[in-house]
Scaffold this active site. Sequence first.
Site, mmCIF file in Angstrom:
data_model
loop_
_atom_site.group_PDB
_atom_site.id
_atom_site.type_symbol
_atom_site.label_atom_id
_atom_site.label_comp_id
_atom_site.label_asym_id
_atom_site.label_seq_id
_atom_site.Cartn_x
_atom_site.Cartn_y
_atom_site.Cartn_z
ATOM 1 C CB CYS A 1 2.915 7.284 3.334
ATOM 2 S SG CYS A 1 3.458 6.184 4.648
ATOM 3 C CB CYS B 1 6.409 -5.116 8.869
ATOM 4 S SG CYS B 1 7.522 -4.132 9.889
ATOM 5 C CB CYS C 1 5.427 -2.310 16.416
ATOM 6 S SG CYS C 1 7.150 -1.919 16.007
ATOM 7 C CB CYS D 1 2.216 -1.269 14.092
ATOM 8 S SG CYS D 1 2.298 -0.838 12.340
ATOM 9 C CD GLU E 1 -3.055 -1.017 2.201
ATOM 10 O OE1 GLU E 1 -2.778 -0.361 3.217
ATOM 11 O OE2 GLU E 1 -4.097 -1.681 2.086
ATOM 12 C CB CYS F 1 -0.147 6.819 11.564
ATOM 13 S SG CYS F 1 1.443 6.317 12.208
#
Length: 397
Positions: A128, A135, A139, A142, A115, A372
């Site tokens: 962005c 990933c 985290c 997230c 994305e 975010c």
Amino acid sequence: MTATAPITQDVRTFPRKLPEGPKNIVGLTRAGLREALIEIGTPEKQAKMRVNQIWQWVYQWGVRDFAEMTNLAKAYRAKLADNFVIEVPEVVSRLISTDGTRKYLVRIAGGHEVEVVYIPEEGRGTLCVSSQVGCTLTCSFCHTGTQKLVRNLTAGEIVGQIMMARDDLDEWPEPGVGTGDAGPRLLSNIVLMGMGEPLYNFDNVRDAMKIAMDGEGISLSRRRITLSTSGVVPGIAKTAQEIGCLLAISFHATDDETRDVLVPINKKWNIDELLTALADYPKASNSERITFEYVMLAGVNDSDEDAHRLINYLKDYNIPAKINLIPFNEWPGSPYKCSSNNRIRAFADIIYKAGYASPIRKTRGDDIMAACGQLKSATERARKSRKQIEAEAGMNS
């Protein structure tokens, strides 16, 4: 705080097998393009000039067809078309938020999807960009981190996201027209804050940003590019030396115990090691302030004591900084709640009175899950149940 996450591992990603057939020019460095042109028979004495010509067509004017490169001989254009392609990631879907934010789902080689988010603001527009498929950081707050790492993006796939967005914004100038002649740029800033940890894909990120900063192409100033890292300490000095862009740190906690949970890479490079590396960064890159990203989680990291600890860190380590306070964007299965508006404002006020900028980030694109921490491919989300997402976020004890 019940959520836990494993320590982030050094994941070795294997380069994807290069496709057979014509080579994609997008993502090649100038040296790489020169070498490729020589390989197809371009005389060495002409190679530098040909690189300059092709570079401008591809990166300054956005041309994708060699036949349109009219300052090259017709026979040479045909040779280029036989040996090369000019390809950028394919747009699978585009969502536009009520605030004008655009979220793109793009497909890259191997059928993988990432994305990309474009955020328009008055006088500027920020893209962005993702650096990995998935990933490895896990985290716990997230959403993107609930997707497993698949592979690193190539330099072409990273800079190709910028080119794709300029296509959609219809922002390529006409050949012969300067980039700034049409007024303020719609796409003026890049943030490496999408899917992935940029410093775990350093070489490709560096090469892509060198292309983006090249004055004869996309021509973005290094001060218009911000690389966000969760704290891969060995990569911080390399970023200063080899890219020189602005730096943002996903900080999010003021003690190691809490940060170990929120940002598990802290178990490998703790707060002291991270701050020590950051203290040298502005000197090495002649950069401006380092941005500390701090997501506001109710009852976890939002106390007055946390604010004062953060201030003391910046003073003790002499780090020029601003602190971006980010209201937590809740997502299905998320183990946290956002701090109240009053708590966020009180936290910001403590930091501001200590002499540091403390803007509260306005949530953008949350109606299309582009805010975010929400970046995650739509197809991947559709495959997973809520229980799977919760389990991967470390909510099961």
